[in-house]
Write an enzyme that holds these catalytic residues in place. Structure first.
Site, PDB file in Angstrom:
ATOM      1  N   LYS A  69       0.933  -1.349  -0.115  1.00  0.00           N
ATOM      2  CA  LYS A  69       0.183   0.019   0.501  1.00  0.00           C
ATOM      3  C   LYS A  69       1.102   0.975   0.294  1.00  0.00           C
ATOM      4  O   LYS A  69       0.739   2.568   0.244  1.00  0.00           O
ATOM      5  CB  LYS A  69      -1.519  -0.035   1.403  1.00  0.00           C
ATOM      6  CG  LYS A  69      -1.733  -1.044   1.015  1.00  0.00           C
ATOM      7  CD  LYS A  69      -2.714  -1.355  -0.005  1.00  0.00           C
ATOM      8  CE  LYS A  69      -3.603  -0.522  -0.327  1.00  0.00           C
ATOM      9  NZ  LYS A  69      -3.942  -1.526  -2.029  1.00  0.00           N
ATOM     10  N   THR A 155       7.820  -6.849  -5.503  1.00  0.00           N
ATOM     11  CA  THR A 155       7.792  -8.479  -4.507  1.00  0.00           C
ATOM     12  C   THR A 155       7.406  -6.312  -3.391  1.00  0.00           C
ATOM     13  O   THR A 155       7.671  -5.289  -3.412  1.00  0.00           O
ATOM     14  CB  THR A 155       9.243  -8.481  -4.600  1.00  0.00           C
ATOM     15  OG1 THR A 155       9.075  -9.351  -3.050  1.00  0.00           O
ATOM     16  CG2 THR A 155      10.487  -7.143  -4.310  1.00  0.00           C
ATOM     17  N   HIS A 156       6.920  -7.105  -2.058  1.00  0.00           N
ATOM     18  CA  HIS A 156       7.021  -6.191  -1.003  1.00  0.00           C
ATOM     19  C   HIS A 156       8.036  -7.132  -0.057  1.00  0.00           C
ATOM     20  O   HIS A 156       7.738  -6.574   1.246  1.00  0.00           O
ATOM     21  CB  HIS A 156       5.480  -7.102  -0.495  1.00  0.00           C
ATOM     22  CG  HIS A 156       4.123  -5.832  -1.112  1.00  0.00           C
ATOM     23  ND1 HIS A 156       4.297  -4.547  -1.525  1.00  0.00           N
ATOM     24  CD2 HIS A 156       3.290  -6.622  -1.483  1.00  0.00           C
ATOM     25  CE1 HIS A 156       3.255  -4.509  -2.463  1.00  0.00           C
ATOM     26  NE2 HIS A 156       2.613  -5.195  -2.407  1.00  0.00           N
ATOM     27  N   ARG A 177       6.365   5.443   1.343  1.00  0.00           N
ATOM     28  CA  ARG A 177       5.656   6.017   1.773  1.00  0.00           C
ATOM     29  C   ARG A 177       5.143   6.512   3.633  1.00  0.00           C
ATOM     30  O   ARG A 177       5.673   6.202   4.493  1.00  0.00           O
ATOM     31  CB  ARG A 177       3.727   5.159   1.416  1.00  0.00           C
ATOM     32  CG  ARG A 177       2.553   6.276   1.631  1.00  0.00           C
ATOM     33  CD  ARG A 177       1.265   5.986   0.442  1.00  0.00           C
ATOM     34  NE  ARG A 177      -0.072   6.222   0.440  1.00  0.00           N
ATOM     35  CZ  ARG A 177      -1.087   5.943   0.418  1.00  0.00           C
ATOM     36  NH1 ARG A 177      -0.979   4.832   0.150  1.00  0.00           N
ATOM     37  NH2 ARG A 177      -1.913   6.668  -0.051  1.00  0.00           N
ATOM     38  N   SER A 185      -4.233   2.887   4.037  1.00  0.00           N
ATOM     39  CA  SER A 185      -4.872   1.994   3.018  1.00  0.00           C
ATOM     40  C   SER A 185      -4.558  -0.014   3.101  1.00  0.00           C
ATOM     41  O   SER A 185      -5.429  -0.569   2.624  1.00  0.00           O
ATOM     42  CB  SER A 185      -4.164   2.730   1.856  1.00  0.00           C
ATOM     43  OG  SER A 185      -4.157   1.706   0.889  1.00  0.00           O
ATOM     44  N   TYR A 240       6.111   7.794  -2.334  1.00  0.00           N
ATOM     45  CA  TYR A 240       4.396   8.205  -3.062  1.00  0.00           C
ATOM     46  C   TYR A 240       4.551   9.390  -3.102  1.00  0.00           C
ATOM     47  O   TYR A 240       3.624   9.564  -4.455  1.00  0.00           O
ATOM     48  CB  TYR A 240       3.859   7.018  -2.234  1.00  0.00           C
ATOM     49  CG  TYR A 240       2.412   7.146  -2.866  1.00  0.00           C
ATOM     50  CD1 TYR A 240       1.993   6.913  -3.628  1.00  0.00           C
ATOM     51  CD2 TYR A 240       1.427   8.262  -1.887  1.00  0.00           C
ATOM     52  CE1 TYR A 240       0.607   6.290  -4.050  1.00  0.00           C
ATOM     53  CE2 TYR A 240      -0.148   8.833  -2.426  1.00  0.00           C
ATOM     54  CZ  TYR A 240      -0.353   7.598  -3.352  1.00  0.00           C
ATOM     55  OH  TYR A 240      -1.755   7.903  -3.878  1.00  0.00           O
ATOM     56  N   THR A 274      -1.158   6.881 -16.686  1.00  0.00           N
ATOM     57  CA  THR A 274      -1.236   5.719 -15.667  1.00  0.00           C
ATOM     58  C   THR A 274      -1.771   6.950 -14.411  1.00  0.00           C
ATOM     59  O   THR A 274      -1.469   6.898 -13.487  1.00  0.00           O
ATOM     60  CB  THR A 274       0.491   6.018 -14.991  1.00  0.00           C
ATOM     61  OG1 THR A 274       1.273   6.683 -15.321  1.00  0.00           O
ATOM     62  CG2 THR A 274       0.964   4.999 -16.551  1.00  0.00           C
ATOM     63  N   MET A 279      -6.275   5.192 -14.363  1.00  0.00           N
ATOM     64  CA  MET A 279      -6.359   3.935 -14.544  1.00  0.00           C
ATOM     65  C   MET A 279      -7.575   3.613 -12.786  1.00  0.00           C
ATOM     66  O   MET A 279      -7.876   2.429 -13.369  1.00  0.00           O
ATOM     67  CB  MET A 279      -5.197   3.570 -12.662  1.00  0.00           C
ATOM     68  CG  MET A 279      -3.849   3.472 -13.685  1.00  0.00           C
ATOM     69  SD  MET A 279      -2.257   3.345 -12.471  1.00  0.00           S
ATOM     70  CE  MET A 279      -2.318   2.141 -12.128  1.00  0.00           C
TER      71      MET A 279
END
Length: 345
Positions: A69, A155-156, A177, A185, A240, A274, A279
């Site tokens: 997120k 990937t996370h 972020r 989120s 972000y 984008t 989106m």
């Protein structure tokens, strides 16, 4: 169980299991801790952790690495469009984003032994690149290995759970972020998806976060590992909030990092294609609309009340969502845990 990374993985049991299961009623294969760092993952990490650690990255790969997120899907679409579709004429553009930019460890969130009647359908990319693949196995890992170069992957997982030479082989884009917005989120995400399904309060979710009891946590350590590598020429560290505030400027920086050499017209294409509104309008292309209506997979009450995957796409929303008490706890967490030089926007 000892992993190739040197970590030890153990199943979450006893009081800790009871504490987590009280609020997280998803995770069909349970949860595991990866020590000594106390990373928390779904139970299938016990079987797949070594596959992720030993994943063979290539020199033309671009890996998008984030904590959940933090703008991952947006960054996936930006990078894939810059690399593969700057003229907006690529016939694969309508494919789901995770067909074009595979999520390496997404199999963690699918049951090891899918129940009878749970149909896993081969996607466009899986049919094309894994014609002999096993849909009852780790199909996202298979796809990640099979898509042709140049690969863009997601990937996370943190740096320490991949081989140490990752940045010597490939480029990595790390998106960070503000943890207060991430928390809001991630809470919605956990309430929406049945395979994670959180049934507690905002205050309880924040307490789990602060105690490093959310999957993929600890967030502070995830950030720290990337922050300490931020000067490596193959790592592009971006916030972000900066993407939201100055997308034109950030696209220029990404262009220089990726070596895509876009024209002004192509930059304009990427920016418009984008954007959040564009989106969101293509939501069904990112996440199958029929799947999202399945109450066994998505909590339809939450989806109707609070929205699906794409909601607001804003920064600073925490100011109207977090209580003063939670805000105070988060500020203290930032002061104590994020003392390695990072400053949130």
């Amino acid at each position: 169980m000892k992993l190739d990374s040197g970590h030890t993985v153990t199943a979450v049991e006893g009081e800790e299991k009871a504490k987590l299961k009280k609020h997280f009623v998803g995770y069909p294969d349970g949860l595991v801790r990866v020590s000594p760092d106390r990373w928390l993952f779904p139970g299938r990490y016990m079987d797949l952790g070594n596959d992720y650690y030993n994943f063979e990255f290539r020199k033309d790969d671009v890996l998008i690495m984030t904590y959940p997120k933090c703008g991952t899907t947006w960054t996936q679409e930006i990078v894939w469009t810059m690399r593969n579709n700057p003229d907006l004429d690529n016939p694969d553009a309508p494919w789901a984003v995770m067909d074009r930019v595979p999520f390496i460890e997404f199999d963690l969130f699918f049951p090891k032994h899918p129940p009878e009647g749970m149909e896993i359908v081969a996607t466009n990319a899986f049919q094309r690149y894994c014609p002999e693949g096993d849909l009852r196995g780790a199909f996202n890992l298979q796809l990640s290995r099979a898509i042709p170069e140049p690969r863009t992957l997601k990937t996370h997982l943190p740096f320490s759970l991949f081989l140490p030479d990752l940045l010597e082989k490939s480029k990595v884009i790390y998106v960070a972020r503000n943890p207060k917005d991430m928390l809001i989120s991630y809470l919605h995400h956990h309430r929406l998806l049945r395979n994670q399904e959180f049934i507690g309060t905002l205050e309880e979710f924040a307490d789990h976060f602060i105690s490093d009891d959310l999957v993929y946590g600890p967030y502070w350590l995830h950030l720290k590992e990337a922050w300490q590598k931020r000067d490596h020429p193959n790592l592009h560290f971006v916030f972000y909030e900066d993407l939201k505030a100055d997308i034109k400027g950030e696209l220029k920086k990404l262009d220089a990092f990726l070596g895509t050499g876009l024209s002004e017209d192509q930059f304009a294409n990427v920016e418009k294609y984008t954007s959040f509104s564009e989106m969101k309008a293509r939501d069904s292309l990112f996440f199958n609309s029929e799947v999202s209506k399945n109450d066994a997979l998505y909590n339809q009450e939450i989806r109707t009340k609070d929205g699906g995957f794409f909601r607001q796409g804003q920064s600073g929303g925490w100011k109207t969502k977090l209580t003063p008490e939670v805000t105070k706890k988060m500020d203290e967490w930032i002061r104590q845990k994020c003392d390695f030089g990072i400053k949130f926007k």
